[in-house]
Design a protein around this motif. Structure first.
Motif, PDB file in Angstrom:
ATOM      1  N   UNK A  59       0.594  -1.412   0.333  1.00 18.36           N
ATOM      2  CA  UNK A  59      -0.207  -0.124   0.156  1.00 18.36           C
ATOM      3  C   UNK A  59       0.911   1.329  -0.009  1.00 18.36           C
ATOM      4  N   UNK A  60       2.181   0.954   0.039  1.00 17.79           N
ATOM      5  CA  UNK A  60       3.313   2.399   0.385  1.00 17.79           C
ATOM      6  C   UNK A  60       3.183   3.073  -1.264  1.00 17.79           C
ATOM      7  N   UNK A  61       3.634   4.625  -1.889  1.00 16.16           N
ATOM      8  CA  UNK A  61       3.412   4.177  -2.910  1.00 16.16           C
ATOM      9  C   UNK A  61       4.972   4.361  -3.741  1.00 16.16           C
ATOM     10  N   UNK A  62       5.205   4.460  -4.358  1.00 14.02           N
ATOM     11  CA  UNK A  62       7.048   4.497  -5.167  1.00 14.02           C
ATOM     12  C   UNK A  62       7.047   5.848  -5.099  1.00 14.02           C
ATOM     13  N   UNK A  63       8.436   6.292  -5.157  1.00 14.27           N
ATOM     14  CA  UNK A  63       9.362   7.658  -5.515  1.00 14.27           C
ATOM     15  C   UNK A  63      10.433   7.582  -6.828  1.00 14.27           C
ATOM     16  N   UNK A  64      10.108   7.790  -7.980  1.00 13.51           N
ATOM     17  CA  UNK A  64      10.846   8.090  -9.179  1.00 13.51           C
ATOM     18  C   UNK A  64      11.235   6.467  -9.513  1.00 13.51           C
ATOM     19  N   UNK A  65      12.308   6.858 -10.235  1.00 17.25           N
ATOM     20  CA  UNK A  65      12.371   5.434 -11.222  1.00 17.25           C
ATOM     21  C   UNK A  65      13.389   4.524 -10.835  1.00 17.25           C
ATOM     22  N   UNK A  66      14.032   5.207  -9.585  1.00 21.29           N
ATOM     23  CA  UNK A  66      14.637   4.102  -9.037  1.00 21.29           C
ATOM     24  C   UNK A  66      14.579   4.377  -7.189  1.00 21.29           C
ATOM     25  N   UNK A  67      14.465   3.171  -6.489  1.00 24.20           N
ATOM     26  CA  UNK A  67      14.625   2.412  -5.098  1.00 24.20           C
ATOM     27  C   UNK A  67      16.363   2.250  -4.431  1.00 24.20           C
ATOM     28  N   UNK A  68      16.692   2.863  -4.038  1.00 28.27           N
ATOM     29  CA  UNK A  68      17.605   3.191  -3.466  1.00 28.27           C
ATOM     30  C   UNK A  68      17.525   2.352  -2.143  1.00 28.27           C
ATOM     31  N   UNK A  69      18.755   1.542  -2.117  1.00 30.12           N
ATOM     32  CA  UNK A  69      18.296   0.834  -0.818  1.00 30.12           C
ATOM     33  C   UNK A  69      18.469   1.645   0.604  1.00 30.12           C
ATOM     34  N   UNK A 183       7.507  -1.757  -8.156  1.00 30.89           N
ATOM     35  CA  UNK A 183       8.587  -2.806  -8.505  1.00 30.89           C
ATOM     36  C   UNK A 183       9.767  -2.997  -9.238  1.00 30.89           C
ATOM     37  N   UNK A 184       9.590  -1.980 -10.880  1.00 32.10           N
ATOM     38  CA  UNK A 184      11.077  -1.728 -10.638  1.00 32.10           C
ATOM     39  C   UNK A 184      11.339  -0.714 -10.418  1.00 32.10           C
ATOM     40  N   UNK A 185      11.296   0.060  -9.972  1.00 30.40           N
ATOM     41  CA  UNK A 185      12.565   1.266  -9.055  1.00 30.40           C
ATOM     42  C   UNK A 185      13.092   0.182  -8.472  1.00 30.40           C
ATOM     43  N   UNK A 186      12.880  -0.250  -7.046  1.00 34.22           N
ATOM     44  CA  UNK A 186      13.225  -1.647  -6.363  1.00 34.22           C
ATOM     45  C   UNK A 186      13.801  -1.777  -6.954  1.00 34.22           C
ATOM     46  N   UNK A 187      13.896  -2.864  -7.915  1.00 33.52           N
ATOM     47  CA  UNK A 187      15.319  -4.104  -9.275  1.00 33.52           C
ATOM     48  C   UNK A 187      16.185  -3.167  -8.894  1.00 33.52           C
ATOM     49  N   UNK A 188      15.510  -1.470  -9.950  1.00 35.92           N
ATOM     50  CA  UNK A 188      16.980  -0.892  -9.717  1.00 35.92           C
ATOM     51  C   UNK A 188      17.647  -0.418  -8.828  1.00 35.92           C
ATOM     52  N   UNK A 189      16.803  -0.682  -7.717  1.00 38.16           N
ATOM     53  CA  UNK A 189      18.093  -0.113  -6.530  1.00 38.16           C
ATOM     54  C   UNK A 189      18.478  -0.798  -6.711  1.00 38.16           C
ATOM     55  N   UNK A 190      18.025  -2.642  -6.219  1.00 42.60           N
ATOM     56  CA  UNK A 190      18.875  -3.707  -6.268  1.00 42.60           C
ATOM     57  C   UNK A 190      20.100  -4.021  -7.260  1.00 42.60           C
ATOM     58  N   UNK A 191      19.787  -3.576  -8.578  1.00 38.09           N
ATOM     59  CA  UNK A 191      20.835  -3.725  -9.237  1.00 38.09           C
ATOM     60  C   UNK A 191      22.663  -2.629  -8.788  1.00 38.09           C
ATOM     61  N   UNK A 192      21.651  -1.820  -8.487  1.00 36.36           N
ATOM     62  CA  UNK A 192      23.570  -0.804  -8.120  1.00 36.36           C
ATOM     63  C   UNK A 192      23.729  -1.080  -6.481  1.00 36.36           C
ATOM     64  N   UNK A 193      23.327  -1.823  -5.735  1.00 37.10           N
ATOM     65  CA  UNK A 193      23.066  -1.727  -4.334  1.00 37.10           C
ATOM     66  C   UNK A 193      24.896  -1.790  -3.888  1.00 37.10           C
ATOM     67  N   UNK A 194      25.490  -1.067  -2.396  1.00 36.81           N
ATOM     68  CA  UNK A 194      26.984  -1.765  -2.139  1.00 36.81           C
ATOM     69  C   UNK A 194      27.035  -2.896  -1.743  1.00 36.81           C
ATOM     70  N   UNK A 195      28.028  -3.117  -2.661  1.00 42.28           N
ATOM     71  CA  UNK A 195      29.000  -4.537  -1.708  1.00 42.28           C
ATOM     72  C   UNK A 195      29.265  -4.058   0.102  1.00 42.28           C
TER      73      UNK A 195
END
Length: 265
Positions: A59-69, A183-195
């Motif tokens: 039920x939470x909204x989105x914010x932009x094209x990427x949700x970083x961690x 969901x796409x924004x979260x996938x983009x965020x996971x792709x660039x997450x830090x080691x």
């Protein structure tokens, strides 16, 4: 108590129940706070339990094209400030574990400890990034339900999927109800997450690893390798679980998390 609040221009939904040492539950990719319903119902008997729909889920909204961690961890911080939680144990399932690590690095003073529940400090490999990009393409083609019907059963140990068939169907419905852009924004965020391996090795914050020995997504070899790599970490190995130990082996999971939270409170 269930409540909606605003995090900047992003609506957030959260649930705050129980009394005692605070434990915050963070769901995984495609999930929502609903996935914790049964687990939280038992946990709130002994603890205060806060759980939220991370931005782009439920039920939470989105914010932009990427949700970083880091952005997701800021959303968690916002909920904690509104609920006057000054110190907690943070439990992150799968993607929620990535958020928990980002939170621990950014807000260590707010934590008694953190739990990586079927999650790792490893970044995405190039192969995994490619798979996420392919998943994004499928979601853009309105195939989220197809992804849900594949992802939900894979969360469970193969030999227990029949036993959890009803819950798997509930997961399919939960996953399919998400808005595709979030969901796409979260996938983009996971792709660039830090080691985060170096952070876990160096942090003084107590941490617990929970791994399923029949996990489709985190192999037994990877799990045992991480246990050996991080000897400071407390560990729970669930012999009969896949990626959903809080459903597959709830009693062991609950006891371990309550004990960990109380030990480090």
């Amino acid at each position: 108590m269930e409540k909606f609040v605003m995090f900047g221009d992003t609506p957030l939904f959260y649930v705050d129940e129980g009394r005692g040492t605070a434990i915050v539950l963070l769901h995984g990719y495609l999930e929502s706070s609903l996935v914790w319903d049964d687990f939280a119902a038992n946990l709130k008997r002994t603890n205060r339990v806060v759980r939220l729909d991370l931005p782009g889920h439920g039920l939470s909204g989105e914010h932009g094209d990427i949700h970083t961690m880091e952005f997701l961890s800021d959303a968690v911080r916002h909920v904690l400030s509104l609920t006057n939680v000054s110190k907690c144990t943070l439990v992150g399932h799968s993607m929620g574990g990535y958020v928990a690590l980002a939170f621990a690095k950014k807000y260590p003073e707010l934590l008694n400890g953190f739990v990586l529940f079927h999650s790792t400090p490893n970044p995405d490999s190039e192969e995994k990034k490619a798979l996420r990009s392919k998943e994004i393409e499928l979601i853009q083609e309105d195939k989220l339900e197809l992804i849900a019907r594949t992802t939900a059963p894979n969360g469970f140990a193969q030999d227990s999927r029949k036993r959890f068939a009803d819950f798997i169907e509930e997961c399919v419905e939960m996953y399919s109800m998400n808005e595709k852009n979030g969901i796409i924004a979260n996938l983009e965020g996971m792709k660039v997450r830090e080691d985060m391996n170096e952070f876990v090795a160096s942090t003084s914050i107590p941490h617990l690893f929970v791994f399923g020995m029949k996990d489709y997504y985190i192999s037994r070899e990877v799990a045992e390798g991480l246990v050996a790599k991080f000897p400071k970490a407390e560990t729970l190995l669930l012999e009969n679980s896949g990626h959903m130990g809080f459903v597959e082996e709830p009693k062991k999971s609950l006891e371990a998390i309550v004990a960990f939270a109380e030990k480090h409170a």
